[in-house]
Scaffold this motif. Structure first.
Motif, PDB file in Angstrom:
ATOM      1  N   TRP A 170      -0.157 -14.758   1.269  1.00  0.00           N
ATOM      2  CA  TRP A 170      -1.111 -13.834   0.707  1.00  0.00           C
ATOM      3  C   TRP A 170      -0.424 -12.601   0.454  1.00  0.00           C
ATOM      4  O   TRP A 170      -0.185 -11.753   1.390  1.00  0.00           O
ATOM      5  CB  TRP A 170      -2.340 -13.547   1.555  1.00  0.00           C
ATOM      6  N   LEU A 171       0.078 -12.425  -0.916  1.00  0.00           N
ATOM      7  CA  LEU A 171       1.259 -11.286  -1.141  1.00  0.00           C
ATOM      8  C   LEU A 171       0.124  -9.823  -1.382  1.00  0.00           C
ATOM      9  O   LEU A 171      -0.483 -10.046  -2.506  1.00  0.00           O
ATOM     10  CB  LEU A 171       1.901 -11.613  -2.215  1.00  0.00           C
ATOM     11  N   PRO A 172       0.259  -8.866  -1.030  1.00  0.00           N
ATOM     12  CA  PRO A 172      -0.317  -7.676  -1.030  1.00  0.00           C
ATOM     13  C   PRO A 172       0.399  -6.717  -2.013  1.00  0.00           C
ATOM     14  O   PRO A 172       1.575  -6.812  -2.123  1.00  0.00           O
ATOM     15  CB  PRO A 172      -0.733  -7.032   0.349  1.00  0.00           C
ATOM     16  N   GLY A 173      -0.159  -5.687  -2.512  1.00  0.00           N
ATOM     17  CA  GLY A 173       0.200  -4.736  -3.287  1.00  0.00           C
ATOM     18  C   GLY A 173      -0.838  -3.888  -3.788  1.00  0.00           C
ATOM     19  O   GLY A 173      -1.812  -4.106  -3.744  1.00  0.00           O
ATOM     20  N   THR A 174      -0.171  -2.657  -4.459  1.00  0.00           N
ATOM     21  CA  THR A 174      -0.951  -1.712  -5.174  1.00  0.00           C
ATOM     22  C   THR A 174      -0.505  -1.493  -6.408  1.00  0.00           C
ATOM     23  O   THR A 174       0.463  -1.651  -6.838  1.00  0.00           O
ATOM     24  CB  THR A 174      -1.094  -0.554  -4.323  1.00  0.00           C
ATOM     25  N   ASP A 175      -1.403  -0.866  -7.342  1.00  0.00           N
ATOM     26  CA  ASP A 175      -1.121  -0.732  -8.653  1.00  0.00           C
ATOM     27  C   ASP A 175      -1.044   0.956  -9.059  1.00  0.00           C
ATOM     28  O   ASP A 175      -1.660   1.592  -8.296  1.00  0.00           O
ATOM     29  CB  ASP A 175      -2.170  -1.112  -9.521  1.00  0.00           C
ATOM     30  N   HIS A 176       0.093   1.194  -9.651  1.00  0.00           N
ATOM     31  CA  HIS A 176       0.302   2.795  -9.776  1.00  0.00           C
ATOM     32  C   HIS A 176      -0.806   3.423 -10.481  1.00  0.00           C
ATOM     33  O   HIS A 176      -0.980   4.740 -10.348  1.00  0.00           O
ATOM     34  CB  HIS A 176       1.637   2.931 -10.694  1.00  0.00           C
TER      35      HIS A 176
END
Length: 949
Positions: free
Chosen positions: A103-109
């Motif tokens: 489950w690959l997490p991240g955020t958007d700029h």
């Protein structure tokens, strides 16, 4: 020995090995689950163990989810809580099924949102980005991101998100930036990216184009303005209505319907634009015109209305722009130049009124486009921007859903998906911001002087490149040497890309693309499921599909799971203006994460909105308490066990028919029922029916395991026969271990904590444990026989309550059982039956003859089912006089209610004038009341008969 009275010794929290191949239980559980203290500790333990990373030894097919990247400026809201819950359920379930799970997490700029936040901070400091310059401003935004940008990911941890934080991505990471450049370059090489002039959504405050998803529409009170459009060369005029008088100055035609006889004689003539100094425009015919709206004549302003823009393109009309980027009027507006759009509206209308061109004004509800960022009114403006040609990308995306390569859940959204893609328009991908992926285009000038002389830093010649060095090489090699030699000057495009462009690459850019040799890309792409809200099916999901197929040749995921919106308890959209926003962080602090997650997971199905009430969260908090108490009960039963006994419990296994056959009825029943619910939960997870999974667990745990089996087991746990009590403990442990496992994806914290209390074969966290083997043995006969026992107990309990028998008093009974096999089974479980029904086992008789008479005098016959009856000798078991008095009081109230109903029925005026529905309801009330009175009288008579005995 009474093991339930012994206290557990205090030991360390971690499970302790004792050299016998199993782990001993942890310290004694406190009275309640202290979720505020425990959840953060448990999460740290999960993360430190490496459980969130895909297993290198798991043999199943990889299961991969790319987290929809929330805005780096964001704070957790219920929409985030919903997707975190559902995706975490999928990740935990598939991890336990033995699949290497990522489950690959991240955020958007979040270009606009982030730039607004930082500009607001600068304004408070008396600064502006224009004063700072682009480089200094970008450095300030990166500084802000470093200090505050991880807030939402911390809140997702509070929700229990078991994503692989070691692979966390940010859409402006260097590797993802390279992916964005590569995608832009390839699309441009194929002729799918171009620069053109078209209508866009324009934000005057931000002075940038914005995407459709960043525009909300509100129903606002407005005005419909009616005025005269003078016809050139005559005294005639066209009556026209508009909601935006200021745009009259940009009109380039007036249109009427070709079949409208009122205006047919004017088609082909010209009219004069009011307050324009005599500018003339044609009167045209177009079928778009609604003859019923306003006057039936439509002013056409191609530069300031999307529909008018289409008409203008179709009819070859001139496009006039009357607005500056800040929504003030420009020189094309003549005398109104410099006025704000809304001030210009008032001034122009006043001038038209003075000129005698006004007919009237009417109140009118307007559908107003507003920016999500600040609520300002968006202007449709024609601007030169960068666009992507979408039709060539849309066709493969349509095919992928049509041929089943991608499955959309719920299926009704396939129609929406197809409609959008079949009618897709080119995508405006440029934004006039400083924060974001700067468009990799360099404009080429003969020299620095020419570049400096350009007002906007753009020229007619440009190159698309990965870097400025690459751009210079291209310019020198491709463009005429006589104009652009070694001294050629470059200026990079100042615009940045729409954040949806980089987000469209998310499923594969986060795995290493465009590096085709990336191990993550080879192992984990395509991904498995894309779970997100149905409101961004087109804006994001469709774009990921188009981009994925275009750049990798494969659909980026096989399943699209769309959840609904989370609304308040009354079904209203959560809004700060209404004051009905429910903060998930506050809910967690009050009820715990597990209660919120269980509520979100079980409260909706794919695509359906969820009405969230705190009462439901409280109810599920009670579920965690019930689970906790069951764990405490079991822990007490294990307190006195020796190491060898605990080792037996850790090894207990009952999945085969042979292992069930050797057990008593009660144990065969609970294990069979457990195996059934395990199959039901497993099937629900496989179909992504998380609500069904949660409800199946809830129903079984609460109604069967806790309310029936634990109570049934108590008769054996305290048996003098050690083998009997140990067998019961084995079943209790096996069942509870299985229940914790199947509940874990939905309620991870409390289940992980309770897992430490169980004797286990090895020291392993629940998150890393295996899912129980489904399709285990089920004894149908045991299920049916125990159900009969339950029915007998329920019948006796109901009778005791109905006749007011003291709760603790044990009573005699006679069981009449026609079926010999059932009779034998129930007699074998007589201690359980008597304990549950509060019967005096010494005074319970069993007969196979259904006409047997009671030996205890007056009795009440309870027909449980065909061939199964219970007779209770009730005389002397309660205060008859007191019960008759209570019944008479109840009868008086019922008769009073009945008299009121009869009064209405006997009232001719009421019966004649009341609506038929009301009359019917009143007649039914009469029938119901009479039946209740009759039942009470019958019971009083029965009680009176007992009093005579």
């Amino acid at each position: 020995m009474a093991p339930h009275k012994r206290h557990l010794p205090a030991v360390t929290v971690a499970c302790l090995g004792n050299g016998t191949g199993f782990a001993r239980q942890a310290e004694e559980l406190p009275k309640n689950f202290s979720f505020i203290e425990e959840e953060s500790r448990i999460y740290e333990q999960w993360e430190a163990s490496g459980s969130f990373q895909p297993s290198s030894t798991a043999t199943g097919d990889p299961f991969v989810i790319s987290m929809p990247p929330p805005n780096v400026t964001g704070r957790l809201h219920m929409g985030h809580a919903m997707f975190v819950t559902l995706q975490d359920i999928m990740a935990r379930y598939n991890r336990m099924r033995g699949r290497p799970t990522l489950w690959l997490p991240g955020t958007d700029h979040a270009g606009i949102a982030t730039q607004m936040v930082v500009e607001k901070m600068l304004k408070a400091e008396g600064k502006s980005r224009l004063e700072m310059g682009r480089q200094a401003f970008e450095e300030r935004v990166w500084q802000w991101k470093g200090e505050y940008g991880g807030f939402i990911t911390q809140q997702m941890r509070q929700m229990g998100a078991s994503c692989d934080w070691s692979r966390e991505r940010f859409t402006l990471d260097s590797q993802l930036s390279e992916a964005v450049k590569e995608a832009f370059l390839r699309l441009h090489q194929k002729g799918l990216i171009y620069r053109g002039t078209f209508m866009v959504n324009w934000s005057p405050n931000l002075q940038t184009a914005v995407s459709d998803i960043e525009v909300d529409y509100t129903e606002d009170p407005g005005t419909l303005y009616f005025f005269r459009y003078p016809v050139v060369g005559s005294d005639d005029h066209l009556p026209v209505a508009t909601t935006r008088p200021e745009t009259i100055l940009g009109d380039t035609a007036v249109a009427v319907h070709p079949e409208d006889d009122r205006y047919a004689h004017l088609v082909g003539e010209e009219c004069e634009v009011p307050m324009s100094g005599g500018r003339r425009i044609p009167i045209i015919a177009d079928r778009y015109v609604d003859r019923e709206f306003g006057t039936g004549a439509l002013k056409i302003t191609p530069g300031h209305d999307p529909n008018d823009y289409d008409i203008g393109k179709r009819c070859g009309l001139e496009i006039i722009n009357i607005m500056n980027n800040d929504a003030t009027l420009n020189a094309a507006a003549g005398a109104y130049e410099g006025l704000d759009r809304f001030k210009a509206r008032k001034q122009l209308w006043a001038d038209m009124q003075e000129a005698g061109l006004v007919i009237k004004e009417e109140p009118y509800t307007m559908r107003v486009p507003r920016s999500q960022r600040g609520g300002e009114v968006i202007e449709p403006l024609v601007r030169e921007q960068w666009f992507v040609r979408m039709q060539p990308l849309a066709e493969p995306a349509l095919k992928a859903v049509a041929d089943g390569s991608i499955k959309i859940l719920p299926e009704r959204f396939v129609r929406t998906y197809n409609m959008w893609l079949e009618n897709i328009r080119d995508w405006c991908i440029s934004r006039q911001l400083w924060w974001g992926h700067r468009i990799p285009v360099w404009y080429v000038f003969p020299d620095e002087a020419a570049a400096s002389a350009s007002e906007d830093g753009r020229s007619s010649e440009y190159v698309v490149a990965r870097s400025e060095e690459d751009a210079l090489q291209q310019a020198q090699s491709r463009l005429p040497v006589c104009r652009h030699g070694q001294g050629a000057a470059l200026r990079q495009e100042t615009d940045v890309l729409d954040t949806w462009f980089s987000s469209g690459l998310w499923p594969f850019s986060t795995l290493g693309w465009p590096d085709e040799a990336s191990q993550d890309l080879q192992r984990f792409y395509p991904t498995s499921v894309m779970e997100t809200g149905h409101d961004i099916l087109f804006f994001w999901v469709a774009r990921m599909i188009m981009m994925g197929i275009e750049f990798t040749g494969k659909a980026p995921f096989s399943t699209v799971f769309l959840h609904g919106l989370v609304r308040d308890g009354q079904g209203r959209k959560m809004s700060k203006s209404i004051g009905n926003v429910v903060d998930p962080v506050e809910v967690i602090s009050q009820y715990g994460t597990d209660a919120l997650r269980f509520t979100l997971a079980t409260g909706t199905t794919a695509g359906q909105d969820l009405n969230l009430s705190l009462e439901r969260v409280l109810g599920n908090r009670n579920l965690t308490n019930k689970l906790w108490n069951a764990g405490k009960f079991l822990q007490m039963q294990l307190a006195a066990c020796s190491d060898s006994e605990l080792a037996e419990l850790a090894a207990a296994e009952f999945s085969t028919s042979q292992s069930l056959a050797e057990l008593p009825l009660v144990e065969r029943w609970i294990l069979s029922a457990l195996h059934q619910v395990l199959d039901r939960v497993t099937a629900a997870h496989e179909k992504l029916e998380f609500g069904e999974s949660g409800r199946a667990f809830y129903d079984f745990f609460w109604a069967q395991y806790a309310d029936w089996y634990i109570e049934s087991a108590k008769t054996r746990l305290y048996s003098s026969d050690a083998a009997v009590s140990q067998t019961t403990r084995k079943v209790l442990v096996y069942c509870f271990r299985t229940l914790l496992t199947i509940a874990h994806p939905l309620m991870p914290f409390v289940t992980e904590r309770l897992w430490t209390t169980l004797p286990a074969q090895q020291q392993q966290l629940l998150i890393a444990s295996q899912w129980p083997s489904h399709n285990s043995a089920v004894d149908d006969k045991a299920l049916a026989q125990y159900q009969a026992l339950q029915e007998v107990v329920s019948s006796v309990r109901n009778a005791r309550a109905e006749y007011g028998v003291e709760l603790g008093r044990k009573i005699p009974a006679q069981l009449l059982i026609a079926d010999a096999e059932l009779s034998s089974a129930l007699q074998a479980e007589m201690p359980v039956l008597c304990s549950l029904a509060k019967l005096d086992e010494a005074q319970v008789s069993v007969s196979s003859s259904m006409d047997a008479s009671s030996s205890s005098g007056e009795s009440i016959a309870l027909v449980v089912r065909d061939g199964l009856e219970v007779r209770l000798p009730m005389a002397g078991l309660f205060d008859v006089d007191k019960e008759v008095a209570r019944l008479n009081k109840q009868r008086e109230k019922l008769e009073k209610d009945l008299a009121g109903v009869l009064g209405r029925i006997n009232n001719k005026k009421f019966m004649d004038k009341a609506p038929p529905k009301v009359v019917a309801e009143t007649m039914q009330q009469k029938v119901d009341a009479e039946q209740k009175v009759s039942a009470i009288l019958e019971k009083i008579e029965q009680m009176s008969g007992m009093a005579k005995l």
